[in-house]
Design an enzyme around this catalytic site. Structure first.
Site, PDB file in Angstrom:
ATOM      1  N   ASP A  33       0.871  -1.177   0.000  1.00  8.15           N
ATOM      2  CA  ASP A  33       0.000   0.000   0.000  1.00  8.15           C
ATOM      3  C   ASP A  33       0.908   1.227   0.000  1.00  8.15           C
ATOM      4  O   ASP A  33       1.673   1.432   0.946  1.00  8.15           O
ATOM      5  CB  ASP A  33      -0.860  -0.052   1.261  1.00  8.15           C
ATOM      6  CG  ASP A  33      -1.723   1.188   1.447  1.00  8.15           C
ATOM      7  OD1 ASP A  33      -1.569   2.176   0.701  1.00  8.15           O
ATOM      8  OD2 ASP A  33      -2.562   1.159   2.366  1.00  8.15           O
ATOM      9  N   ILE A  34       0.814   2.034  -1.029  1.00  7.21           N
ATOM     10  CA  ILE A  34       1.754   3.149  -1.202  1.00  7.21           C
ATOM     11  C   ILE A  34       1.624   4.198  -0.093  1.00  7.21           C
ATOM     12  O   ILE A  34       2.571   4.925   0.187  1.00  7.21           O
ATOM     13  CB  ILE A  34       1.603   3.770  -2.605  1.00  7.21           C
ATOM     14  CG1 ILE A  34       2.875   4.516  -3.010  1.00  7.21           C
ATOM     15  CG2 ILE A  34       0.370   4.665  -2.693  1.00  7.21           C
ATOM     16  CD1 ILE A  34       2.948   4.859  -4.482  1.00  7.21           C
ATOM     17  N   ASN A  43      -6.357  12.683 -11.051  1.00  9.18           N
ATOM     18  CA  ASN A  43      -7.074  13.017 -12.287  1.00  9.18           C
ATOM     19  C   ASN A  43      -6.920  14.514 -12.554  1.00  9.18           C
ATOM     20  O   ASN A  43      -6.411  15.247 -11.712  1.00  9.18           O
ATOM     21  CB  ASN A  43      -8.540  12.574 -12.211  1.00  9.18           C
ATOM     22  CG  ASN A  43      -9.260  13.215 -11.053  1.00  9.18           C
ATOM     23  OD1 ASN A  43      -9.246  14.436 -10.894  1.00  9.18           O
ATOM     24  ND2 ASN A  43      -9.872  12.399 -10.210  1.00  9.18           N
ATOM     25  N   GLY A  97      -9.469   4.750  -6.061  1.00  8.47           N
ATOM     26  CA  GLY A  97      -8.202   4.029  -6.186  1.00  8.47           C
ATOM     27  C   GLY A  97      -7.115   4.624  -5.312  1.00  8.47           C
ATOM     28  O   GLY A  97      -7.346   5.002  -4.154  1.00  8.47           O
ATOM     29  N   VAL A  98      -5.935   4.727  -5.864  1.00  5.51           N
ATOM     30  CA  VAL A  98      -4.783   5.182  -5.098  1.00  5.51           C
ATOM     31  C   VAL A  98      -4.960   6.653  -4.688  1.00  5.51           C
ATOM     32  O   VAL A  98      -4.537   7.066  -3.599  1.00  5.51           O
ATOM     33  CB  VAL A  98      -3.477   4.910  -5.886  1.00  5.51           C
ATOM     34  CG1 VAL A  98      -3.321   5.789  -7.082  1.00  5.51           C
ATOM     35  CG2 VAL A  98      -2.266   5.012  -4.983  1.00  5.51           C
ATOM     36  N   ASP A  99      -5.629   7.441  -5.518  1.00  4.71           N
ATOM     37  CA  ASP A  99      -5.907   8.849  -5.226  1.00  4.71           C
ATOM     38  C   ASP A  99      -6.722   8.974  -3.930  1.00  4.71           C
ATOM     39  O   ASP A  99      -6.355   9.724  -3.009  1.00  4.71           O
ATOM     40  CB  ASP A  99      -6.694   9.425  -6.419  1.00  4.71           C
ATOM     41  CG  ASP A  99      -6.687  10.938  -6.486  1.00  4.71           C
ATOM     42  OD1 ASP A  99      -5.999  11.577  -5.666  1.00  4.71           O
ATOM     43  OD2 ASP A  99      -7.383  11.483  -7.368  1.00  4.71           O
ATOM     44  N   THR A 112      -3.418   1.975 -14.660  1.00  2.00           N
ATOM     45  CA  THR A 112      -3.887   0.600 -14.895  1.00  2.00           C
ATOM     46  C   THR A 112      -5.102   0.223 -14.053  1.00  2.00           C
ATOM     47  O   THR A 112      -5.543  -0.921 -14.077  1.00  2.00           O
ATOM     48  CB  THR A 112      -2.766  -0.437 -14.655  1.00  2.00           C
ATOM     49  OG1 THR A 112      -2.379  -0.403 -13.274  1.00  2.00           O
ATOM     50  CG2 THR A 112      -1.558  -0.152 -15.519  1.00  2.00           C
ATOM     51  N   GLY A 113      -5.652   1.184 -13.310  1.00  3.99           N
ATOM     52  CA  GLY A 113      -6.881   0.934 -12.553  1.00  3.99           C
ATOM     53  C   GLY A 113      -8.058   1.470 -13.340  1.00  3.99           C
ATOM     54  O   GLY A 113      -8.389   0.975 -14.424  1.00  3.99           O
ATOM     55  N   ALA A 114      -8.657   2.533 -12.816  1.00  5.16           N
ATOM     56  CA  ALA A 114      -9.847   3.127 -13.437  1.00  5.16           C
ATOM     57  C   ALA A 114      -9.581   3.565 -14.880  1.00  5.16           C
ATOM     58  O   ALA A 114     -10.497   3.552 -15.710  1.00  5.16           O
ATOM     59  CB  ALA A 114     -10.308   4.323 -12.608  1.00  5.16           C
TER      60      ALA A 114
HETATM   61  P1  ADP Z   1      -5.719   5.264 -12.592  1.00  5.42           P
HETATM   62  O1  ADP Z   1      -6.941   6.134 -12.494  1.00  5.42           O
HETATM   63  O2  ADP Z   1      -4.482   6.050 -12.990  1.00  5.42           O
HETATM   64  O3  ADP Z   1      -5.947   4.034 -13.395  1.00  5.42           O
HETATM   65  P2  ADP Z   1      -6.098   3.844 -10.033  1.00  5.42           P
HETATM   66  O4  ADP Z   1      -5.881   4.427  -8.684  1.00  5.42           O
HETATM   67  O5  ADP Z   1      -7.501   3.521 -10.428  1.00  5.42           O
HETATM   68  O6  ADP Z   1      -5.398   4.870 -11.063  1.00  5.42           O
HETATM   69  O7  ADP Z   1      -5.237   2.533 -10.187  1.00  5.42           O
HETATM   70  C1  ADP Z   1      -3.831   2.511 -10.367  1.00  5.42           C
HETATM   71  C2  ADP Z   1      -3.238   1.325  -9.647  1.00  5.42           C
HETATM   72  O8  ADP Z   1      -3.102   1.656  -8.262  1.00  5.42           O
HETATM   73  C3  ADP Z   1      -4.059   0.039  -9.699  1.00  5.42           C
HETATM   74  O9  ADP Z   1      -3.161  -1.054  -9.924  1.00  5.42           O
HETATM   75  C4  ADP Z   1      -4.660  -0.039  -8.289  1.00  5.42           C
HETATM   76  O10 ADP Z   1      -4.887  -1.385  -7.901  1.00  5.42           O
HETATM   77  C5  ADP Z   1      -3.523   0.545  -7.492  1.00  5.42           C
HETATM   78  N1  ADP Z   1      -3.837   0.993  -6.115  1.00  5.42           N
HETATM   79  C6  ADP Z   1      -5.022   1.304  -5.547  1.00  5.42           C
HETATM   80  N2  ADP Z   1      -4.854   1.661  -4.249  1.00  5.42           N
HETATM   81  C7  ADP Z   1      -3.510   1.582  -4.000  1.00  5.42           C
HETATM   82  C8  ADP Z   1      -2.688   1.808  -2.849  1.00  5.42           C
HETATM   83  N3  ADP Z   1      -3.205   2.194  -1.679  1.00  5.42           N
HETATM   84  N4  ADP Z   1      -1.338   1.602  -2.973  1.00  5.42           N
HETATM   85  C9  ADP Z   1      -0.787   1.212  -4.141  1.00  5.42           C
HETATM   86  N5  ADP Z   1      -1.511   0.992  -5.259  1.00  5.42           N
HETATM   87  C10 ADP Z   1      -2.856   1.167  -5.181  1.00  5.42           C
END
Ligand code: ADP
Length: 191
Positions: free
Chosen positions: A27-28, A41, A49-51, A139-141
């Protein structure tokens, strides 16, 4: 370019120039590198997601700074990056970059994704940071296929480490799930 490869358990690292790329699952928001990178975004106002995880863990100070940047420059276009403090995160800074939305791959997505990594690393270099953690941007949303994204991410970072004198010596990819970690491992091994 390569000097050294290590594989131990799930972790892997490889040197390029005077820098090292490390891959880890995690988890970052828990990373204590000088900066963590946010897959933001264009609005800079937070998202899923990560944001979402970064704003939740880091608290409202990060969003306040994002709002100020937005008021000044009207958000962040895909491929560009901006920096804020880390709020309550262990990392001192958050570098926010906006990935490309995947539209089949012939709409400039690889070049935009490469710019995300380069511009984030440029900001880190300007601040003299020694370590930066990236998630798997787009690679997420945003739907970028993970194998293709891993190849762009790793080759761009490796080139930056090999060519830019002020590059942060330690660049980590902190990947949330097994499938993403596997794609990055395969890509790093074949670089
Ligand atoms: P994007 O909109 O750029 O695709 P996302 O946040 O939807 O970004 O996804 C990007 C990646 O981050 C995905 O592989 C997702 O599983 C991953 N992710 C989501 N939460 C975390 C976190 N807390 N730490 C690290 N990676 C995460």
């Amino acid at each position: 370019m390569e000097k050294h490869t290590t594989v131990s358990g799930e972790e892997m690292e490889r040197d390029f120039g005077s820098g090292t790329i490390q891959l880890a699952r995690g988890d970052i928001t828990k990373e204590s590198t000088d900066a963590v990178v946010n897959a933001a975004n264009e609005s800079l106002l937070g998202g899923g997601g990560v944001d979402g995880a970064i704003h939740r863990a880091g608290g409202p100070a990060i969003l306040e700074e994002c709002r100020a940047i937005r008021a000044r420059q009207g958000g962040c276009p895909p491929g560009e990056a901006v920096v804020t403090g880390g709020g309550r995160l262990p990392a001192r800074f958050v570098i926010h970059t906006v990935g490309p939305v995947w539209r089949g791959g012939d709409q400039g997505e690889p070049a935009i994704l490469a710019s995300c990594y380069r511009n984030a690393l440029r900001l880190a270099a300007e601040k003299g940071l020694r370590s930066v953690s990236f998630p798997s941007i787009a690679t997420g949303a945003y739907g970028y296929p993970v194998g293709k994204a891993a190849a762009v991410a790793l080759s761009t970072v490796a080139t930056f480490l090999a060519e830019e004198k002020g590059a942060p010596p330690r660049v980590r990819f902190v990947l949330f799930d097994e499938e993403t970690l596997r794609a990055y491992r395969e890509s790093l091994a074949s670089l």
